[in-house]
Design a protein around this motif. Structure first.
Motif, PDB file in Angstrom:
ATOM      1  N   UNK A 165       0.790  -0.913  -0.065  1.00 53.94           N
ATOM      2  CA  UNK A 165      -0.151  -0.108  -0.197  1.00 53.94           C
ATOM      3  C   UNK A 165       1.135   0.894  -0.062  1.00 53.94           C
ATOM      4  N   UNK A 166       1.217   2.332  -0.717  1.00 53.15           N
ATOM      5  CA  UNK A 166       1.295   3.181  -0.924  1.00 53.15           C
ATOM      6  C   UNK A 166       0.472   4.415   0.180  1.00 53.15           C
ATOM      7  N   UNK A 167       1.403   5.110   0.589  1.00 52.28           N
ATOM      8  CA  UNK A 167       0.840   6.972   2.084  1.00 52.28           C
ATOM      9  C   UNK A 167       0.035   7.355   1.243  1.00 52.28           C
ATOM     10  N   UNK A 168      -0.500   7.503   0.151  1.00 52.35           N
ATOM     11  CA  UNK A 168      -1.718   8.262  -0.035  1.00 52.35           C
ATOM     12  C   UNK A 168      -3.049   7.393  -0.185  1.00 52.35           C
ATOM     13  N   UNK A 169      -2.717   6.425  -0.354  1.00 59.30           N
ATOM     14  CA  UNK A 169      -4.932   5.448  -0.697  1.00 59.30           C
ATOM     15  C   UNK A 169      -3.944   4.885   1.148  1.00 59.30           C
ATOM     16  N   UNK A 170      -3.161   4.468   1.801  1.00 56.54           N
ATOM     17  CA  UNK A 170      -2.613   4.338   3.114  1.00 56.54           C
ATOM     18  C   UNK A 170      -3.594   5.640   3.595  1.00 56.54           C
ATOM     19  N   UNK A 171      -3.424   6.586   3.466  1.00 59.59           N
ATOM     20  CA  UNK A 171      -4.257   7.686   3.896  1.00 59.59           C
ATOM     21  C   UNK A 171      -5.949   7.856   3.605  1.00 59.59           C
ATOM     22  N   UNK A 172      -5.358   7.215   2.770  1.00 61.28           N
ATOM     23  CA  UNK A 172      -6.997   7.186   2.500  1.00 61.28           C
ATOM     24  C   UNK A 172      -8.182   6.356   2.842  1.00 61.28           C
ATOM     25  N   UNK A 173      -7.722   4.801   3.412  1.00 60.22           N
ATOM     26  CA  UNK A 173      -7.992   4.660   4.037  1.00 60.22           C
ATOM     27  C   UNK A 173      -8.219   4.611   5.514  1.00 60.22           C
ATOM     28  N   UNK A 174      -7.487   5.161   6.170  1.00 64.99           N
ATOM     29  CA  UNK A 174      -7.703   5.917   7.384  1.00 64.99           C
ATOM     30  C   UNK A 174      -8.767   6.494   7.797  1.00 64.99           C
ATOM     31  N   UNK A 175      -9.227   7.863   6.765  1.00 61.89           N
ATOM     32  CA  UNK A 175     -10.152   8.220   6.969  1.00 61.89           C
ATOM     33  C   UNK A 175     -11.128   7.266   6.302  1.00 61.89           C
ATOM     34  N   UNK A 176     -11.399   6.617   5.329  1.00 71.38           N
ATOM     35  CA  UNK A 176     -12.916   5.913   5.787  1.00 71.38           C
ATOM     36  C   UNK A 176     -13.106   5.507   6.553  1.00 71.38           C
ATOM     37  N   UNK A 177     -12.396   4.748   8.003  1.00 74.99           N
ATOM     38  CA  UNK A 177     -12.302   5.005   8.734  1.00 74.99           C
ATOM     39  C   UNK A 177     -12.837   5.276   9.485  1.00 74.99           C
ATOM     40  N   UNK A 178     -12.704   6.297   9.984  1.00 78.20           N
ATOM     41  CA  UNK A 178     -13.311   8.164  10.626  1.00 78.20           C
ATOM     42  C   UNK A 178     -11.866   8.238  11.493  1.00 78.20           C
ATOM     43  N   UNK A 179     -10.454   8.194  10.563  1.00 80.76           N
ATOM     44  CA  UNK A 179      -9.246   8.061  11.219  1.00 80.76           C
ATOM     45  C   UNK A 179      -9.246   7.437  13.086  1.00 80.76           C
ATOM     46  N   UNK A 180      -8.077   7.345  14.284  1.00 76.23           N
ATOM     47  CA  UNK A 180      -7.438   6.904  14.253  1.00 76.23           C
ATOM     48  C   UNK A 180      -7.223   7.788  15.946  1.00 76.23           C
ATOM     49  N   UNK A 181      -7.962   7.087  16.933  1.00 77.04           N
ATOM     50  CA  UNK A 181      -6.885   8.425  18.483  1.00 77.04           C
ATOM     51  C   UNK A 181      -6.114   7.320  18.958  1.00 77.04           C
ATOM     52  N   UNK A 182      -5.095   7.439  18.895  1.00 77.13           N
ATOM     53  CA  UNK A 182      -3.483   7.242  19.076  1.00 77.13           C
ATOM     54  C   UNK A 182      -3.169   8.535  20.251  1.00 77.13           C
ATOM     55  N   UNK A 183      -2.290   7.700  21.169  1.00 75.44           N
ATOM     56  CA  UNK A 183      -1.332   8.102  22.539  1.00 75.44           C
ATOM     57  C   UNK A 183      -0.643   8.648  22.046  1.00 75.44           C
ATOM     58  N   UNK A 184      -0.068  10.126  21.343  1.00 77.52           N
ATOM     59  CA  UNK A 184       1.191   9.934  21.413  1.00 77.52           C
ATOM     60  C   UNK A 184       2.191  10.435  22.352  1.00 77.52           C
ATOM     61  N   UNK A 185       3.084   9.982  21.617  1.00 74.27           N
ATOM     62  CA  UNK A 185       3.837   9.829  23.047  1.00 74.27           C
ATOM     63  C   UNK A 185       4.886  10.409  23.240  1.00 74.27           C
ATOM     64  N   UNK A 186       5.344  11.651  22.252  1.00 77.15           N
ATOM     65  CA  UNK A 186       5.881  12.988  22.625  1.00 77.15           C
ATOM     66  C   UNK A 186       6.002  13.902  21.755  1.00 77.15           C
ATOM     67  N   UNK A 187       6.679  15.090  21.716  1.00 82.99           N
ATOM     68  CA  UNK A 187       6.120  16.174  20.821  1.00 82.99           C
ATOM     69  C   UNK A 187       6.752  15.361  19.240  1.00 82.99           C
ATOM     70  N   UNK A 188       5.809  16.087  18.389  1.00 82.49           N
ATOM     71  CA  UNK A 188       6.716  15.443  17.403  1.00 82.49           C
ATOM     72  C   UNK A 188       6.958  16.539  16.273  1.00 82.49           C
ATOM     73  N   UNK A 189       8.033  16.986  16.264  1.00 81.76           N
ATOM     74  CA  UNK A 189       8.703  18.541  14.543  1.00 81.76           C
ATOM     75  C   UNK A 189       9.020  17.960  14.621  1.00 81.76           C
TER      76      UNK A 189
END
Length: 340
Positions: A165-189
């Motif tokens: 799966x490529x990144x664009x298709x992957x992002x579209x699949x997650x959006x179809x599912x309504x996104x995901x709730x995830x705990x982000x362990x650190x500030x990502x910059x």
């Protein structure tokens, strides 16, 4: 009076005679119709039989072709893994390099539906007769089939199917599912103008869109590097697994199926799909067991696999298999764990 009575008798005889003729002709007509219908039924049955025989022959030929292609793809599959369905999942970047950023083995027990996830760092060092380097670069050199062979040798397990799966298709699949709730362990910059990558995600519980999830998985912090990336991939898979099992996913299945059918590269054919559907139907509600490929990082930033630890962990994940012996024997033409 006599003549009148005789006339009535004659008329009645004539009427009965005509009636018998009419009944006879009706009977003949019905018999003709029944004969025609019977002949038509016999012809239709014979035609149906011939059509069924022809379809069955085509089906057998098609299935034989499928088994031949499957054997060519997989080589000699180890019967010790018949009780499992092992799927290699490759997430590839959108650049011209076509490298595999994400390499995961998703394994299902066909009997219980329990699942396990094995994360392989993209910088895992592989050295064999024909290919040497970091495993993530192999996709650009030989595609998914090369990754299947190398991962199979690396883990000493059979890989039954693969999904790319490529990144664009992957992002579209997650959006179809309504996104995901995830705990982000650190500030990502993180900023990478050359790769067109800009990541800014705050620490804490976040509801991530498809694009955000993609950035979360691609982020490579200074503390853990590729190890942290694999750990986030495993956390993501657990969150995705839980999301898929929710009831509100059901109305979204047609759109998801359309992506799998038209937007992903996969080795699965119709016969595989039927088997996979049966396996997914029995998916356990228990979260997957996760494992990162045992190893250590060397001075060049490559992940060097730990042979003994891999064999031990594979024996734990696939308890009915004697993987330690198979791993010790290795492959005749390959030394997959040589350092760079």
């Amino acid at each position: 009076m006599t003549n009148t009575t005789q006339d009535n008798v004659d008329k009645k005889r004539k009427y009965n005679k005509r009636r018998r003729k009419i009944v006879f002709f009706r009977l003949v007509f019905v018999l003709i119709i029944l004969s025609l219908v019977g002949t038509a039924i016999l012809f239709a049955g014979y035609s149906l039989y011939n059509a069924g025989t022809r379809v069955y022959g085509e089906f057998v030929e098609m299935y034989q072709g499928y088994t031949d292609r499957k054997t060519a793809r997989m080589g000699a599959a180890d019967p010790k893994f018949d009780g499992y369905t092992n799927i290699l999942i490759l997430g590839v970047d959108d650049s011209e390099r076509q490298e595999a950023d994400t390499i995961l083995v998703l394994s299902f027990s066909n009997e219980t539906g329990n699942s396990r996830i094995i994360g392989i760092p993209r910088d895992t060092w592989i050295a064999s007769r024909n290919y040497s380097g970091k495993i993530g670069t192999f996709y650009g050199q030989g595609g998914a089939s090369l990754l299947v062979r190398e991962v199979s040798k690396l883990l000493s397990i059979s890989i039954h199917q693969y999904i790319v799966i490529d990144m664009a298709t992957f992002a579209e699949l997650i959006d179809i599912l309504g996104g995901l709730d995830i705990y982000v362990e650190e500030n990502m910059d993180y900023e990478d103008e050359a790769a067109g990558l800009s990541i800014h995600i705050a620490q804490g519980y976040q509801h991530l869109s498809g694009e955000d999830v993609q950035k979360y998985l691609r982020y490579r912090g200074e503390k853990l590097g590729d190890v942290g990336r694999v750990q986030r991939q495993q956390k993501f898979i657990k969150a995705l697994y839980a999301k898929v099992l929710q009831l509100d996913t059901l109305p979204k299945l047609p759109a998801i199926a359309d992506i799998f059918r038209n937007r992903m590269e996969t080795s699965a054919e119709i016969f595989d799909s039927a088997h996979l559907a049966n396996v997914l139907r029995k998916m356990s509600s228990d979260p997957p067991t996760t494992l990162m490929l045992p190893g250590s990082e060397n001075v060049d930033g490559a992940w060097v696999p730990n042979v003994a630890e891999i064999a031990a962990r594979m024996s734990q994940l696939f308890p009915v298999q004697d993987l330690v012996k198979e791993s010790a024997e290795g492959d005749a033409d390959s030394e997959p764990f040589g350092e760079p």
